[in-house]
Enzyme design. Sequence first.
Site, mmCIF file in Angstrom:
data_model
loop_
_atom_site.group_PDB
_atom_site.id
_atom_site.type_symbol
_atom_site.label_atom_id
_atom_site.label_comp_id
_atom_site.label_asym_id
_atom_site.label_seq_id
_atom_site.Cartn_x
_atom_site.Cartn_y
_atom_site.Cartn_z
ATOM 1 C CG ASP A 1 5.760 3.619 0.926
ATOM 2 O OD1 ASP A 1 6.068 4.346 1.902
ATOM 3 O OD2 ASP A 1 4.585 3.459 0.534
ATOM 4 C CE LYS B 1 0.926 5.057 8.324
ATOM 5 N NZ LYS B 1 0.911 4.213 7.152
ATOM 6 C CE1 TYR C 1 -3.630 2.581 0.596
ATOM 7 C CE2 TYR C 1 -2.362 3.306 2.492
ATOM 8 C CZ TYR C 1 -3.392 3.507 1.610
ATOM 9 O OH TYR C 1 -4.197 4.618 1.723
HETATM 10 C C1 LIG Z 1 0.284 4.681 5.718
HETATM 11 C C2 LIG Z 1 1.067 4.424 4.497
HETATM 12 C C3 LIG Z 1 1.010 5.266 3.388
HETATM 13 C C4 LIG Z 1 0.035 6.403 3.293
HETATM 14 O O1 LIG Z 1 0.279 7.384 4.241
HETATM 15 P P1 LIG Z 1 -0.920 8.409 4.629
HETATM 16 O O2 LIG Z 1 -0.242 9.364 5.538
HETATM 17 O O3 LIG Z 1 -1.968 7.573 5.283
HETATM 18 O O4 LIG Z 1 -1.384 9.024 3.376
HETATM 19 C C5 LIG Z 1 1.868 5.029 2.324
HETATM 20 N N1 LIG Z 1 2.709 4.004 2.349
HETATM 21 C C6 LIG Z 1 2.788 3.146 3.384
HETATM 22 C C7 LIG Z 1 3.769 2.028 3.357
HETATM 23 C C8 LIG Z 1 1.951 3.328 4.488
HETATM 24 O O5 LIG Z 1 1.982 2.451 5.489
#
Ligand SMILES: *Cc1c(COP(=O)(O)O)cnc(C)c1O
Length: 425
Positions: free
Chosen positions: A239, A267, A144
């Site tokens: 990511d 995060k 994701y």
């Molecule tokens: C949470 C997450 C996102 C998206 O971040 P948001 O701040 O919710 O838009 C993208 N990549 C990874 C791996 C994530 O866990």
Amino acid sequence: MKIEKSEKLFAQSKQVIPGGVNSPVRAFQAVGRTPLFIKSAAGSHITDVDGNTYIDYVCSWGPGILGHAHPQVIEAVQRACADGLTFGAPTEKEYILAEMIREAMPSMDKVRLVNSGTEATMSAIRTARGYTGRDDIIKFKGNYHGHSDGLLVKAGSAALTTSVPDSGGVPAAYTQNTLVALYNNEDSVRELMEKYGDQVAAIIVEPVAANMGVVLPKPGFLQFLREITQEYGSVLIFDEVITGFRLGFGGAQEMFGIKPDMTTLGKIIGGGMPLAAYGGKREIMDKVSPTGPVYQAGTLSGNPIATTAGIETLKILKAHPEYYTQIAQSAEKIAAAFRDWADKKHKKLQVNQIGSLLCAFHTDMPVVDYDSATSSDTKAYAEYFWYMLEKGIYTAPAQYEAMFVSAAHTKQDIEETCKIILERQ
Ligand SMILES: *Cc1c(COP(=O)(O)O)cnc(C)c1O
């Protein structure tokens, strides 16, 4: 457990907010009952509007590595607020945070701050395309990267080479440059690269997948991605929105010893405030506006309050490398309790754990990718979830999410959690 106030607020919220929530997983749909409305939180505990208190293993889905309301972070934020909430002009704090990120992850020569992980990955991909002059990207099934149009895809039924939107409202044309490969499957990547490699701007990957539950990369998989992207002149994007500053101060790239060309963060780096970042090699990042032609902007980007919370959080983590050992040991204990329980009660359970991330899948198939992850019995997960909640433990209200351990979880918290896991029938 009384949750009357949550029930009332949920009913009211549903009238004015789609599903009553501002992010779908919060609606508890996967476990099929009313979500808890939260009033406050401190350290390892979270309290709902009915006054029930729980040991929290959601930790706001990752940011809460220090637990909730760390006094040093709160005090710094309060002080920063008095100086004004936003200026729309550069501040010293943006420089300090960027410098801290660069120090922690030397693969990032330059860093741009944004407001969410979604924005970070979307912008990183645009930059990789601008840099390479190519249109296609490869992502992995079950990874994701936020909710931008081009990333909401599932593999087409015929082959991995066609992708279709995985959300309403996304024109098919917006996902036709997104190729989908299988996580931990080198052949699926090689096949795509052999066919389309000279059109592939970037491969984007969660170095440890944490959005289909927790799935570890097989030995050599990340190294393979490093090599094949170099071979074809494509950009490798890690990511690390979840893994950054969580698997260690230097993230997954430090843990696995791989240097990606670009990295996205979120995060933890906002310390609980909306903040994310993307960055990478100098020659790539210099393509970003105003030095280069790749446009990207944000009214609140690098916001002084968010950067304050991020800087304080990273400062604390840097000063306490022992936190990483502690949270990994805590997660190992919880993982061991799950395995003991499954052994004793003859239950199907696969526990994946790395550092402070873990996930117990209700299946007997080793979980290494999307298909094995989704072999889980989600009804069994929901039963586990409600059992834990009744006993005062707040875990993710969905199977395909990680359990997050924070530095605020005490030895007693962990022991209590393990005891409750083992006591389950
Ligand atoms: C949470 C997450 C996102 C998206 O971040 P948001 O701040 O919710 O838009 C993208 N990549 C990874 C791996 C994530 O866990």
